[in-house]
Design a protein around this motif. Structure first.
Motif, PDB file in Angstrom:
ATOM      1  N   LEU A 139       0.818  -1.213   0.000  1.00 24.99           N
ATOM      2  CA  LEU A 139       0.000   0.000   0.000  1.00 24.99           C
ATOM      3  C   LEU A 139       0.849   1.260   0.000  1.00 24.99           C
ATOM      4  O   LEU A 139       1.713   1.437   0.860  1.00 24.99           O
ATOM      5  CB  LEU A 139      -0.915   0.024   1.237  1.00 24.99           C
ATOM      6  CG  LEU A 139      -1.851  -1.158   1.450  1.00 24.99           C
ATOM      7  CD1 LEU A 139      -2.692  -0.940   2.710  1.00 24.99           C
ATOM      8  CD2 LEU A 139      -2.766  -1.348   0.245  1.00 24.99           C
ATOM      9  N   ASP A 140       0.581   2.100  -0.970  1.00 25.99           N
ATOM     10  CA  ASP A 140       1.147   3.441  -0.958  1.00 25.99           C
ATOM     11  C   ASP A 140       0.529   4.199   0.232  1.00 25.99           C
ATOM     12  O   ASP A 140      -0.561   3.836   0.690  1.00 25.99           O
ATOM     13  CB  ASP A 140       0.793   4.127  -2.289  1.00 25.99           C
ATOM     14  CG  ASP A 140       1.143   5.585  -2.286  1.00 25.99           C
ATOM     15  OD1 ASP A 140       2.296   5.917  -1.991  1.00 25.99           O
ATOM     16  OD2 ASP A 140       0.236   6.404  -2.577  1.00 25.99           O
ATOM     17  N   LEU A 141       1.196   5.202   0.747  1.00 26.91           N
ATOM     18  CA  LEU A 141       0.641   5.932   1.894  1.00 26.91           C
ATOM     19  C   LEU A 141      -0.037   7.245   1.502  1.00 26.91           C
ATOM     20  O   LEU A 141      -1.217   7.443   1.774  1.00 26.91           O
ATOM     21  CB  LEU A 141       1.740   6.205   2.933  1.00 26.91           C
ATOM     22  CG  LEU A 141       2.281   4.982   3.677  1.00 26.91           C
ATOM     23  CD1 LEU A 141       3.419   5.396   4.613  1.00 26.91           C
ATOM     24  CD2 LEU A 141       1.186   4.290   4.468  1.00 26.91           C
ATOM     25  N   ASP A 142       0.728   8.113   0.852  1.00 26.78           N
ATOM     26  CA  ASP A 142       0.193   9.449   0.591  1.00 26.78           C
ATOM     27  C   ASP A 142      -0.870   9.440  -0.497  1.00 26.78           C
ATOM     28  O   ASP A 142      -0.652   8.951  -1.595  1.00 26.78           O
ATOM     29  CB  ASP A 142       1.322  10.407   0.217  1.00 26.78           C
ATOM     30  CG  ASP A 142       2.112  10.819   1.446  1.00 26.78           C
ATOM     31  OD1 ASP A 142       1.478  11.005   2.499  1.00 26.78           O
ATOM     32  OD2 ASP A 142       3.340  10.942   1.348  1.00 26.78           O
ATOM     33  N   ASP A 143      -2.013   9.978  -0.175  1.00 28.73           N
ATOM     34  CA  ASP A 143      -3.180  10.047  -1.053  1.00 28.73           C
ATOM     35  C   ASP A 143      -3.741   8.672  -1.403  1.00 28.73           C
ATOM     36  O   ASP A 143      -4.522   8.522  -2.336  1.00 28.73           O
ATOM     37  CB  ASP A 143      -2.890  10.883  -2.312  1.00 28.73           C
ATOM     38  CG  ASP A 143      -2.757  12.359  -1.956  1.00 28.73           C
ATOM     39  OD1 ASP A 143      -3.411  12.788  -0.986  1.00 28.73           O
ATOM     40  OD2 ASP A 143      -2.001  13.071  -2.622  1.00 28.73           O
ATOM     41  N   THR A 144      -3.323   7.677  -0.627  1.00 26.91           N
ATOM     42  CA  THR A 144      -3.930   6.345  -0.699  1.00 26.91           C
ATOM     43  C   THR A 144      -4.517   6.024   0.672  1.00 26.91           C
ATOM     44  O   THR A 144      -5.675   5.651   0.801  1.00 26.91           O
ATOM     45  CB  THR A 144      -2.876   5.285  -1.107  1.00 26.91           C
ATOM     46  OG1 THR A 144      -2.403   5.601  -2.426  1.00 26.91           O
ATOM     47  CG2 THR A 144      -3.471   3.890  -1.116  1.00 26.91           C
ATOM     48  N   VAL A 145      -3.703   6.211   1.720  1.00 31.13           N
ATOM     49  CA  VAL A 145      -4.150   6.037   3.106  1.00 31.13           C
ATOM     50  C   VAL A 145      -4.315   7.408   3.771  1.00 31.13           C
ATOM     51  O   VAL A 145      -5.342   7.717   4.370  1.00 31.13           O
ATOM     52  CB  VAL A 145      -3.132   5.195   3.912  1.00 31.13           C
ATOM     53  CG1 VAL A 145      -3.527   5.151   5.379  1.00 31.13           C
ATOM     54  CG2 VAL A 145      -3.007   3.795   3.324  1.00 31.13           C
TER      55      VAL A 145
ATOM     56  N   GLY B  36      -2.253   2.119  -5.117  1.00 30.86           N
ATOM     57  CA  GLY B  36      -1.745   3.473  -4.968  1.00 30.86           C
ATOM     58  C   GLY B  36      -2.405   4.458  -5.899  1.00 30.86           C
ATOM     59  O   GLY B  36      -3.090   4.065  -6.846  1.00 30.86           O
ATOM     60  N   ASP B  37      -2.188   5.742  -5.619  1.00 37.36           N
ATOM     61  CA  ASP B  37      -2.852   6.788  -6.399  1.00 37.36           C
ATOM     62  C   ASP B  37      -2.008   7.306  -7.559  1.00 37.36           C
ATOM     63  O   ASP B  37      -2.496   8.074  -8.371  1.00 37.36           O
ATOM     64  CB  ASP B  37      -3.193   7.982  -5.492  1.00 37.36           C
ATOM     65  CG  ASP B  37      -1.934   8.696  -5.049  1.00 37.36           C
ATOM     66  OD1 ASP B  37      -1.135   8.079  -4.320  1.00 37.36           O
ATOM     67  OD2 ASP B  37      -1.726   9.850  -5.458  1.00 37.36           O
ATOM     68  N   SER B  38      -0.735   6.887  -7.604  1.00 40.02           N
ATOM     69  CA  SER B  38       0.132   7.429  -8.654  1.00 40.02           C
ATOM     70  C   SER B  38       0.323   6.431  -9.791  1.00 40.02           C
ATOM     71  O   SER B  38       0.836   5.329  -9.584  1.00 40.02           O
ATOM     72  CB  SER B  38       1.494   7.813  -8.081  1.00 40.02           C
ATOM     73  OG  SER B  38       2.403   8.039  -9.146  1.00 40.02           O
TER      74      SER B  38
ATOM     75  N   SER C  88       4.316   6.157 -10.434  1.00 42.76           N
ATOM     76  CA  SER C  88       5.188   5.450  -9.485  1.00 42.76           C
ATOM     77  C   SER C  88       4.579   4.123  -9.029  1.00 42.76           C
ATOM     78  O   SER C  88       5.225   3.076  -9.132  1.00 42.76           O
ATOM     79  CB  SER C  88       5.570   6.326  -8.292  1.00 42.76           C
ATOM     80  OG  SER C  88       4.436   6.735  -7.577  1.00 42.76           O
ATOM     81  N   ASP C  89       3.327   4.115  -8.575  1.00 41.14           N
ATOM     82  CA  ASP C  89       2.727   2.878  -8.037  1.00 41.14           C
ATOM     83  C   ASP C  89       2.338   1.890  -9.153  1.00 41.14           C
ATOM     84  O   ASP C  89       2.714   0.717  -9.113  1.00 41.14           O
ATOM     85  CB  ASP C  89       1.478   3.202  -7.217  1.00 41.14           C
ATOM     86  CG  ASP C  89       1.775   4.179  -6.093  1.00 41.14           C
ATOM     87  OD1 ASP C  89       2.775   3.963  -5.394  1.00 41.14           O
ATOM     88  OD2 ASP C  89       1.015   5.140  -5.914  1.00 41.14           O
ATOM     89  N   ILE C  90       1.562   2.366 -10.091  1.00 43.91           N
ATOM     90  CA  ILE C  90       0.995   1.467 -11.105  1.00 43.91           C
ATOM     91  C   ILE C  90       2.076   1.026 -12.107  1.00 43.91           C
ATOM     92  O   ILE C  90       2.249  -0.174 -12.357  1.00 43.91           O
ATOM     93  CB  ILE C  90      -0.212   2.117 -11.823  1.00 43.91           C
ATOM     94  CG1 ILE C  90      -1.260   2.566 -10.786  1.00 43.91           C
ATOM     95  CG2 ILE C  90      -0.813   1.152 -12.843  1.00 43.91           C
ATOM     96  CD1 ILE C  90      -1.730   1.480  -9.816  1.00 43.91           C
TER      97      ILE C  90
HETATM   98 MG   LIG Z   1       0.637   8.416  -3.259  1.00 44.03          MG
END
Ligand SMILES: [Mg+2]
Length: 227
Positions: free
Chosen positions: A7-13, A178-180, A183-185
């Motif tokens: 799990l990504d943290l920023d803007d995900t959690v 994640g929301d990015s 970077s995430d996807i």
């Molecule tokens: Mg994020």
């Protein structure tokens, strides 16, 4: 079946937008810049451009952290110490912890059924401060912060380091959330694991970065995984 959730943290959690907003307002004021809506929007744009340049490996992390304030000061024609401003911003940011709606409850539920790992591109001290304040460390088996690992998402080395640290890891049983996209996807696709894009505003994605799943919020993840 999915067993490992990255799990990504920023803007995900965490509501990074809100934390950033409050920390930047405080910091700008401390450095003699009036945090009007226009100035905050300008900072946001400069900041985003710096992180995108880091993702493309055009600049380093320290250059992002200080450079965004140097560019802001230059644009606003304000004299000041960009490095000191950056340090102060980090201190202010570490104090700001706000959850996205339903995210805390989602972590609580998910942690009962899946192995949760945090994967964040953040600054080590800031993220540790915020995690301690948010009181969510107990939901994660391990927390991976890119600054500590020495490499950022979406770099495949980031994912390799993470995979190596997870006992009995199997990429076919793993998903990054994640929301990015960049970077995430993209990182998840290149690392060969399932991807779930947190996309609250229903933005389109480019053809070359195609997430397996899309959700408006982390609070919907448990239902998605059950199906
Ligand atoms: Mg994020």
């Amino acid at each position: 079946m999915i067993r490992f959730l990255l799990l990504d943290l920023d803007d995900t959690v965490l509501d990074f937008h809100k934390s950033e907003q409050l920390a930047i307002e405080k910091t700008l004021q401390e450095f003699g810049m009036e945090p009007t809506e226009a100035v905050c929007a300008l900072y946001s744009r400069i900041n985003r451009e710096h992180w995108e340049r880091l993702e493309r490996k055009e600049i380093t992390r320290p250059q992002v952290l200080v450079g965004r304030f140097a560019v802001l000061m230059e644009t606003l024609q304000v004299e000041g110490d960009a490095a000191a401003c950056s340090r102060r911003y980090m201190e202010n940011l570490a104090q700001e912890t706000h959850f996205l709606p339903g995210a805390y409850e989602a972590l609580e539920t998910l942690s009962k059924h899946y192995q949760l790992y945090a994967v964040s591109n953040g600054n080590l001290r800031v993220q540790e401060g915020r995690l301690a304040k948010a009181n969510i460390s107990q939901f994660f088996r391990e927390i991976f912060i890119s600054e500590a690992l020495g490499v950022d998402k979406p770099d495949p080395r980031f994912f390799r380091l993470v995979f190596d640290r997870i006992p009995d890891f199997d990429p076919t049983e793993a998903m990054i959330v994640g929301d990015s996209l960049t970077s995430d996807i993209l990182g998840g696709i290149n690392a060969g694991i399932a991807t779930c894009w947190i996309n609250p505003k229903h933005k389109p994605h480019p053809a070359e970065i195609r997430p397996d799943y899309q959700l408006e919020a982390l609070s919907q993840l448990a239902a998605l995984l059950q199906n």
